[in-house]
Design a protein around this motif. Structure first.
Motif, PDB file in Angstrom:
ATOM      1  N   PHE A  89     -18.397 -60.533 -25.197  1.00 51.65           N
ATOM      2  CA  PHE A  89     -19.215 -60.019 -24.101  1.00 51.65           C
ATOM      3  C   PHE A  89     -20.119 -61.125 -23.562  1.00 51.65           C
ATOM      4  CE2 PHE A  89     -18.520 -55.707 -25.943  1.00 51.65           C
ATOM      5  CZ  PHE A  89     -18.223 -55.011 -24.772  1.00 51.65           C
ATOM      6  N   SER A  90     -20.537 -60.979 -22.319  1.00 49.82           N
ATOM      7  CA  SER A  90     -21.557 -61.851 -21.741  1.00 49.82           C
ATOM      8  C   SER A  90     -22.543 -60.976 -20.991  1.00 49.82           C
ATOM      9  CB  SER A  90     -20.944 -62.895 -20.803  1.00 49.82           C
ATOM     10  OG  SER A  90     -20.243 -62.260 -19.750  1.00 49.82           O
ATOM     11  N   ILE A 102     -23.462 -55.736 -19.636  1.00 48.51           N
ATOM     12  CA  ILE A 102     -22.695 -56.759 -20.342  1.00 48.51           C
ATOM     13  C   ILE A 102     -21.229 -56.538 -19.997  1.00 48.51           C
ATOM     14  CG2 ILE A 102     -24.346 -57.049 -22.222  1.00 48.51           C
ATOM     15  CD1 ILE A 102     -22.556 -55.343 -23.994  1.00 48.51           C
ATOM     16  N   VAL A 103     -20.451 -57.597 -19.976  1.00 45.27           N
ATOM     17  CA  VAL A 103     -19.069 -57.508 -19.517  1.00 45.27           C
ATOM     18  C   VAL A 103     -18.172 -58.393 -20.382  1.00 45.27           C
ATOM     19  CG1 VAL A 103     -19.404 -59.364 -17.825  1.00 45.27           C
ATOM     20  CG2 VAL A 103     -17.592 -57.664 -17.467  1.00 45.27           C
ATOM     21  N   GLU A 108      -5.622 -57.329 -22.966  1.00 46.11           N
ATOM     22  CA  GLU A 108      -4.733 -56.377 -22.294  1.00 46.11           C
ATOM     23  C   GLU A 108      -4.873 -56.422 -20.772  1.00 46.11           C
ATOM     24  OE1 GLU A 108      -5.376 -55.450 -26.404  1.00 46.11           O
ATOM     25  OE2 GLU A 108      -6.820 -55.615 -24.754  1.00 46.11           O
ATOM     26  N   GLY A 109      -5.649 -57.368 -20.263  1.00 48.98           N
ATOM     27  CA  GLY A 109      -5.803 -57.495 -18.818  1.00 48.98           C
ATOM     28  C   GLY A 109      -6.790 -56.514 -18.223  1.00 48.98           C
ATOM     29  N   GLU A 110      -7.824 -56.200 -18.986  1.00 50.55           N
ATOM     30  CA  GLU A 110      -8.853 -55.291 -18.516  1.00 50.55           C
ATOM     31  C   GLU A 110     -10.205 -55.984 -18.507  1.00 50.55           C
ATOM     32  OE1 GLU A 110      -6.919 -51.174 -20.369  1.00 50.55           O
ATOM     33  OE2 GLU A 110      -8.567 -52.197 -21.392  1.00 50.55           O
ATOM     34  N   VAL A 111     -11.092 -55.485 -17.667  1.00 43.50           N
ATOM     35  CA  VAL A 111     -12.480 -55.949 -17.651  1.00 43.50           C
ATOM     36  C   VAL A 111     -13.358 -54.754 -18.037  1.00 43.50           C
ATOM     37  CG1 VAL A 111     -14.355 -56.975 -16.315  1.00 43.50           C
ATOM     38  CG2 VAL A 111     -11.979 -57.625 -15.833  1.00 43.50           C
ATOM     39  N   VAL A 112     -14.136 -54.926 -19.102  1.00 45.46           N
ATOM     40  CA  VAL A 112     -14.975 -53.845 -19.611  1.00 45.46           C
ATOM     41  C   VAL A 112     -16.425 -54.103 -19.224  1.00 45.46           C
ATOM     42  CG1 VAL A 112     -15.732 -52.584 -21.666  1.00 45.46           C
ATOM     43  CG2 VAL A 112     -13.405 -53.529 -21.563  1.00 45.46           C
ATOM     44  N   HIS A 113     -17.004 -53.167 -18.473  1.00 45.98           N
ATOM     45  CA  HIS A 113     -18.412 -53.236 -18.075  1.00 45.98           C
ATOM     46  C   HIS A 113     -19.187 -52.187 -18.876  1.00 45.98           C
ATOM     47  CE1 HIS A 113     -17.387 -55.473 -14.284  1.00 45.98           C
ATOM     48  NE2 HIS A 113     -16.262 -54.795 -14.435  1.00 45.98           N
ATOM     49  N   VAL A 114     -20.320 -52.594 -19.452  1.00 50.71           N
ATOM     50  CA  VAL A 114     -21.178 -51.655 -20.179  1.00 50.71           C
ATOM     51  C   VAL A 114     -22.559 -51.690 -19.533  1.00 50.71           C
ATOM     52  CG1 VAL A 114     -22.201 -51.021 -22.399  1.00 50.71           C
ATOM     53  CG2 VAL A 114     -19.912 -52.046 -22.323  1.00 50.71           C
ATOM     54  N   TYR A 115     -23.032 -50.519 -19.082  1.00 49.01           N
ATOM     55  CA  TYR A 115     -24.326 -50.416 -18.411  1.00 49.01           C
ATOM     56  C   TYR A 115     -25.278 -49.548 -19.239  1.00 49.01           C
ATOM     57  CZ  TYR A 115     -21.594 -51.861 -14.297  1.00 49.01           C
ATOM     58  OH  TYR A 115     -20.769 -52.525 -13.429  1.00 49.01           O
ATOM     59  N   VAL A 152     -25.274 -44.374 -21.731  1.00 47.20           N
ATOM     60  CA  VAL A 152     -24.554 -45.645 -21.635  1.00 47.20           C
ATOM     61  C   VAL A 152     -23.274 -45.381 -20.863  1.00 47.20           C
ATOM     62  CG1 VAL A 152     -23.371 -47.476 -22.906  1.00 47.20           C
ATOM     63  CG2 VAL A 152     -25.504 -46.515 -23.805  1.00 47.20           C
ATOM     64  N   ASN A 153     -23.025 -46.180 -19.840  1.00 46.20           N
ATOM     65  CA  ASN A 153     -21.838 -46.000 -19.009  1.00 46.20           C
ATOM     66  C   ASN A 153     -20.873 -47.165 -19.229  1.00 46.20           C
ATOM     67  OD1 ASN A 153     -20.993 -46.357 -15.546  1.00 46.20           O
ATOM     68  ND2 ASN A 153     -20.070 -44.937 -16.979  1.00 46.20           N
ATOM     69  N   VAL A 154     -19.638 -46.843 -19.558  1.00 49.07           N
ATOM     70  CA  VAL A 154     -18.599 -47.860 -19.737  1.00 49.07           C
ATOM     71  C   VAL A 154     -17.573 -47.704 -18.621  1.00 49.07           C
ATOM     72  CG1 VAL A 154     -16.760 -48.726 -21.239  1.00 49.07           C
ATOM     73  CG2 VAL A 154     -18.899 -47.887 -22.244  1.00 49.07           C
ATOM     74  N   VAL A 155     -17.333 -48.769 -17.885  1.00 47.24           N
ATOM     75  CA  VAL A 155     -16.319 -48.758 -16.832  1.00 47.24           C
ATOM     76  C   VAL A 155     -15.273 -49.818 -17.179  1.00 47.24           C
ATOM     77  CG1 VAL A 155     -15.816 -49.093 -14.389  1.00 47.24           C
ATOM     78  CG2 VAL A 155     -17.960 -48.004 -15.078  1.00 47.24           C
ATOM     79  N   VAL A 156     -14.026 -49.377 -17.312  1.00 47.01           N
ATOM     80  CA  VAL A 156     -12.926 -50.294 -17.623  1.00 47.01           C
ATOM     81  C   VAL A 156     -12.044 -50.422 -16.388  1.00 47.01           C
ATOM     82  CG1 VAL A 156     -11.008 -50.802 -19.160  1.00 47.01           C
ATOM     83  CG2 VAL A 156     -12.979 -49.518 -20.028  1.00 47.01           C
TER      84      VAL A 156
END
Length: 264
Positions: A89-90, A102-103, A108-115, A152-156
């Motif tokens: 994560f960064s 953090i992202v 697997e070719g995904e981008v995970v965003h955590v807010y 907490v919101n996770v967007v993949v």
């Protein structure tokens, strides 16, 4: 509990605001018609020293800044970086904002965003005694934990076609665990991530599926396993809690300094 919160708890002598007392007193008087009498304006023989009042605020702010900046944060920053490096994560820098992000990119070719909202997390009440008392009954347990959750919101986002799924989570600080609240698919990353007011309203109107607990148990378990494989773990819960207290404190220090500049 943050360093500032500990100091605030020590200063527990109640104070009554003069303004509030005056308002309460005036509110208790019945309405009555009164004749307005002419009044003679008088001049103060000694001018009020407004600069002294401003300087007093400035001195208190200076003292508060000194207290807050005494706290050593090097070890905290090191532990945050260890977590970020472990899961790839960064941190997305967001100075002056409560919302933290953090992202990470997955194999697997995904981008995970955590807010998450740092102010909400940092100010959550947690008392070990309260958690212990909650064991008496299920109702007590629900009430004890009711105010101990953070959103907490996770967007993949799939990089291949830019489709996305948004997963709303509830994080329980006392357990260091996540609970899925809802899962919502979106046709595009923009539909899931756009921060405009219009986009927010559209997301609110989208069907978010049934309550997660109403889903087939196998589907629940598979989605929870999917989240864990994307880095949504107990370690993330610990990071969110610690980083929220750290960032909220940094924002508070900046706020104090900005206030001090005005009252200098």
């Amino acid at each position: 509990m943050s360093f500032r919160a500990a100091i605030r708890l020590a200063k527990n002598v109640p104070r009554v605001s003069r303004v509030s007392t005056t308002r309460l007193a005036s509110a208790s008087r019945p309405f009555a018609r009164t004749m307005m009498m002419p009044q003679t304006r008088t001049f103060m023989s000694t001018p009020i020293k407004f600069d002294d009042r401003s300087k007093n605020v400035g001195e208190i702010l200076k003292s508060e800044i000194s207290v807050e900046t005494e706290v050593e944060t090097t070890d905290q920053e090191k532990s945050f970086q260890e977590f970020l490096d472990k899961y790839g994560f960064s941190v997305v820098e967001s100075p002056g904002k409560n919302l933290a992000e953090i992202v990470r990119k997955t194999e697997e070719g995904e981008v995970v965003h955590v807010y998450f909202d740092v102010a909400q997390v940092a100010n959550l009440p947690y008392d070990a005694a309260m958690a212990e008392a909650s064991k008496e009954s299920e109702d007590d347990q629900y009430n004890a934990y009711d105010e101990n959750f953070a959103n907490v919101n996770v967007v993949v986002v799939k990089e291949a076609d830019q489709s996305a799924v948004s997963i709303e989570l509830l994080m329980n600080l006392s357990e260091g665990a996540f609970y899925v609240d809802s899962v919502t698919p979106f046709p595009s990353a923009d539909a899931a991530l756009n921060e405009s007011a219009e986009a927010e309203v559209k997301r609110e109107l989208v069907y978010h599926g049934p309550p997660f607990s109403n889903l087939d148990e196998e589907l629940q378990e598979s989605l929870e396993a999917y989240l864990e494989s994307r880095g949504i773990t107990e370690e993330l819960a610990g990071f969110v809690e610690g980083f929220s207290e750290y960032k909220e404190n940094q924002e508070y220090i900046k706020w104090l300094k900005d206030m001090k500049n005005f009252f200098n």
